[in-house]
Design a protein around this motif. Structure first.
Motif, PDB file in Angstrom:
ATOM      1  N   GLY A 102       1.522   0.040  -2.539  1.00  0.00           N
ATOM      2  CA  GLY A 102       0.682   1.161  -2.946  1.00  0.00           C
ATOM      3  C   GLY A 102       0.422   1.184  -4.445  1.00  0.00           C
TER       4      GLY A 102
ATOM      5  N   VAL B  55      -9.782   0.030   1.309  1.00  0.00           N
ATOM      6  CA  VAL B  55      -8.461   0.687   1.250  1.00  0.00           C
ATOM      7  C   VAL B  55      -8.216   1.113  -0.195  1.00  0.00           C
ATOM      8  CG1 VAL B  55      -5.986   0.375   1.625  1.00  0.00           C
ATOM      9  CG2 VAL B  55      -7.627  -0.636   3.220  1.00  0.00           C
TER      10      VAL B  55
ATOM     11  N   PHE C 257      -3.066   3.844  -0.552  1.00  0.00           N
ATOM     12  CA  PHE C 257      -3.086   3.553   0.885  1.00  0.00           C
ATOM     13  C   PHE C 257      -2.783   2.078   1.130  1.00  0.00           C
ATOM     14  CE2 PHE C 257      -4.755   7.692   1.182  1.00  0.00           C
ATOM     15  CZ  PHE C 257      -4.626   8.100   2.501  1.00  0.00           C
ATOM     16  N   ASN C 258      -2.243   1.790   2.280  1.00  0.00           N
ATOM     17  CA  ASN C 258      -1.955   0.425   2.722  1.00  0.00           C
ATOM     18  C   ASN C 258      -2.718   0.180   4.026  1.00  0.00           C
ATOM     19  OD1 ASN C 258       1.604  -0.229   1.964  1.00  0.00           O
ATOM     20  ND2 ASN C 258      -0.072   0.351   0.630  1.00  0.00           N
TER      21      ASN C 258
ATOM     22  N   TYR D 237      -3.335   1.495   9.370  1.00  0.00           N
ATOM     23  CA  TYR D 237      -3.771   2.037   8.083  1.00  0.00           C
ATOM     24  C   TYR D 237      -3.081   3.369   7.796  1.00  0.00           C
ATOM     25  CZ  TYR D 237      -7.056   4.375   4.875  1.00  0.00           C
ATOM     26  OH  TYR D 237      -7.614   5.038   3.828  1.00  0.00           O
ATOM     27  N   GLY D 238      -2.743   3.616   6.556  1.00  0.00           N
ATOM     28  CA  GLY D 238      -2.156   4.915   6.218  1.00  0.00           C
ATOM     29  C   GLY D 238      -1.557   4.916   4.829  1.00  0.00           C
ATOM     30  N   GLN D 239      -0.842   5.983   4.505  1.00  0.00           N
ATOM     31  CA  GLN D 239      -0.261   6.116   3.167  1.00  0.00           C
ATOM     32  C   GLN D 239       0.951   5.186   3.039  1.00  0.00           C
ATOM     33  OE1 GLN D 239      -0.410   9.887   1.065  1.00  0.00           O
ATOM     34  NE2 GLN D 239      -0.780  10.880   3.036  1.00  0.00           N
TER      35      GLN D 239
END
Ligand SMILES: NC(=O)C1=CN([C@@H]2O[C@H](COP(=O)(O)OP(=O)(O)OC[C@H]3O[C@@H](n4cnc5c(N)ncnc54)[C@H](O)[C@@H]3O)[C@@H](O)[C@H]2O)C=CC1
Ligand SMILES: N[C@@H](CC=O)C(=O)O
Ligand code: NA
Length: 458
Positions: free
Chosen positions: A170, A291, A295-296, A311-313
Motif C-alpha cells: 500500500g 488501483v 489499495f491493493n 481488490y481492497g484496502q
C-alpha cells in the motif's frame, strides 16, 4: 496492569482467552474490536471470547484507541503462556518470532500479520504448529483486508494456479499514485503514508520492495505448494523511479506500479516458478492501473478458474484488523472444537512443499521491456539502435520520440539530442540485459535513462 489467568483457568470451560502482542496501528484496532465488539465476536465463534491482556513495550504510549489500563502488561511471555489464542502484531523478527514459537510449542493458536517473519521462517513455524497441534493463520500478512490467502489455500485447492500478480504494498502504491496524479515529491508522499499507518516501522522495507517480496514468497508458497522464502524473490524497489520516469510513462499512456509476480513456467520450459518484485509499466487501460492510493489488487490465474481478481484496502490499521479478526474467529472455532472433543483438530496444511517446484532466477523470466534513452539527433541513429536489438533477438513493439532534449532532460529546439522510448515484445531477461549493455556502448546513445519491465496482460 492485568492479572493474568493461569493456564489451567484458560483451558477449562468454554471460554476462549486471547492475548494480544503489540498495540500499534493494527494492534490498537484489534484491541478495540475485541473490547467493543466482544459480544458479536463471541456469537460468531459460538462461545465467549475474552481479551485477557495486551502486551506493550510502554504502557504510557498514547495509542489510536485507548486500551483499558487493566489489560496492559509488559510481560509478553507470561501472556503467551496463559491464553488459548495469541495475536502477534509486534512485527519484525524478534521478539515476535520467539513469542510465536513459544505459543505454538504449547499447542496454542496464533494469528499474525507478520509477513517478514513468515517469508523467512514460515515453513518452520507451520511445521511446529503441525507437530504440536497448534494453529497458525496469517491472512493479514498479504493484501491487508483482502481475503486472498484463504481463497488460494482453500477455494482454489482443486485447481492449478499458473500465475499470481498484484499490487501488494500500500505504501509504494500510495507514493507512486501521489507522484502520478498530484506531482507530489517522493519524500512528502512517503511521510503521508507513514502518518496514515500504511508504512512498516522501518519504511525502507516498503520502498526497497522487501515487504512486497515477502508477500510474493507467501503467495508463491501457497499458490504453488512449494516452500519459497524471501531469498527466492528477485527484488527491486521504487527508490530509483524518478518523477521524470512517471511523467514519461504517462505521456506514453502508461502508469508505473510496483508489482509482485509469481509465475510458473509453462510446458516446454524448465519446471519452476519465477518470483519477482519490481516497478512495472502498465497500460492505463490495464485493470491494475486503476488501483489507487493504498489499495491493493491481486490477479490469480488458474487452469480451470481462469482469471480472478481480488481488490481492497491493502494497508492501514482498521482494514488490516478486519483480516486479523477473520482469522481469530476461524481459529477460535477450531480451538473450541479441540476443547469440546479433547482431540487435536488438524488445520489445513499451509506449506506442504508437495509440488517440489524450484524457485528460478530472474534470468529465466520473460517479459516486455521499456527502454528510455537520450541519443544523438542525427541520421541512422534509429537504424543503429534497431540493429542492436535485432542482434540480441529482441524485437520492437513500439517506438516513440517525444521531442528533442538536452542531456539534462530539458526540452529544446536544437538538433543537440533526442529522446527515444522503446517498448519491446516479450524477451528474456538475459537477452535484454545484454541488449542494454550493447546500447550503452553505442556512440550515438548518450544515456539510458531507465529500463523498466512492462506487463500488458493479466
Ligand atoms: N500497518 C499495516 O497496514 C499493516 C501491518 N501489517 C503487519 O502487522 C504488524 C504490526 O504492524 P503495525 O501495527 O503497523 O506496526 P506498529 O509499528 O504500528 O506496531 C507495532 C507495535 O509493537 C510494539 N512493540 C514492539 N516491541 C514490543 C514488545 N517486545 N512487546 C510488546 N509490544 C512491542 C511497538 O511499540 C508498536 O506499538 C507488522 O508485522 C506489520 O508488517 C500487516 C498488514 C498491514
Ligand atoms: N507496509 C505495508 C503494510 C501492509 O502490509 C504496506 O504498505 O502495504
Ligand atoms: Na489479506
Amino acid at each position: 496492569m492485568t492479572q493474568l489467568p493461569t493456564p489451567s483457568q484458560s483451558i477449562s470451560g468454554e471460554m476462549i482467552t486471547i492475548g494480544l502482542l503489540g498495540a500499534g496501528n493494527v494492534g490498537a484496532q484489534v484491541a478495540r474490536t475485541l473490547v467493543e465488539d466482544r459480544e458479536l465476536i463471541s456469537a460468531r465463534v459460538g462461545a465467549p471470547v475474552r481479551l485477557a491482556g495486551v502486551a506493550v513495550r510502554d504502557p504510557e504510549t498514547p495509542r489510536d484507541w485507548k486500551v483499558p489500563g487493566e489489560l496492559l502488561t509488559t510481560d509478553a511471555e507470561a501472556l503467551v503462556d496463559s491464553v488459548d489464542l495469541v495475536i502477534e502484531l509486534i512485527g519484525g523478527m524478534e521478539p515476535a518470532g520467539a513469542l510465536i514459537e513459544r505459543a505454538l510449542a504449547r499447542g496454542a493458536a496464533v494469528v499474525t500479520g507478520n509477513k517478514a517473519l513468515l517469508a523467512s521462517r514460515g515453513a518452520e513455524l507451520n511445521a511446529l504448529a503441525a507437530h504440536s497441534g497448534g494453529l497458525l493463520r496469517y491472512e493479514a500478512s498479504v493484501g491487508g483486508a483482502i481475503p486472498i490467502l484463504r481463497p488460494i489455500e482453500e477455494s482454489l485447492s482443486g485447481d492449478r494456479i499458473t500465475k499470481v500478480m498484484g499490487i501488494v504494498n500500500g505504501t509504494t502504491n500510495y507514493i507512486l499514485d501521489q507522484m502520478d496524479t498530484t506531482g507530489a515529491a517522493f519524500g512528502d508522499a512517503l511521510a503521508e503514508a507513514q502518518k496514515l499507518g500504511y508504512a512498516e516501522a522501518d519504511p525502507t522495507a516498503d520502498v526497497a520492495g522487501h515487504d512486497a517480496a515477502a508477500k510474493a514468497a507467501i503467495l508463491g508458497t501457497l499458490a504453488f505448494h512449494a516452500p519459497f522464502s524471501f531469498d527466492d524473490v528477485y527484488c527491486e524497489g521504487i527508490t530509483e523511479v524518478s518523477a521524470d520516469d512517471i511523467e514519461a510513462a504517462a505521456a506514453s499512456g502508461y502508469v508505473i506500479k510496483l508489482l509482485a509476480i509469481a509465475e510458473k513456467h509453462s510446458a516446454g520450459q524448465a519446471p519452476g516458478v519465477v518470483l519477482r518484485v519490481h516497478p512495472t509499466l502498465l497500460p492505463r487501460t490495464h485493470p491494475l492501473a486503476s488501483v489507487r492510493g493504498a489499495f491493493n489488487a491481486v490477479f490469480v490465474v488458474a487452469e480451470n478458474a481462469g482469471e480472478l481478481m481480488f481488490y481492497g484496502q491493502g494497508a492501514g490499521g482498521k482494514p488490516t484488523s478486519s483480516a486479523i479478526m477473520g482469522d481469530v474467529v476461524a481459529v477460535a472455532r477450531t480451538v473450541l472444537m479441540k476443547k469440546g472433543t479433547g482431540t487435536s483438530v488438524p488445520d489445513a496444511p499451509s506449506i506442504s512443499g508437495e509440488a517440489g517446484l524450484p524457485a528460478l532466477p530472474i534470468e529465466k523470466a520473460t517479459t516486455q521491456y521499456y527502454i528510455d534513452m537520450e541519443v544523438a539527433d542525427r541520421e541512422g541513429v534509429i537504424a543503429g539502435i534497431a540493429r542492436v536489438l535485432a542482434d540480441h533477438h529482441v524485437s520492437i513493439e513500439s517506438m516513440r520520440q517525444p521531442g528533442s532534449v538536452t542531456v539534462e532532460g530539458e526540452v529544446e529546439d536544437s538538433d543537440n539530442g533526442a529522446r527515444v522510448q522503446i517498448v519491446t515484445h516479450l524477451a528474456s531477461e538475459k537477452n535484454l540485459s545484454e541488449t542494454v549493455q550493447a546500447l550503452r556502448g553505442l556512440d550515438v546513445v548518450k544515456t539510458v535513462n531507465s529500463v523498466l519491465r512492462v506487463e500488458v496482460e493479466k
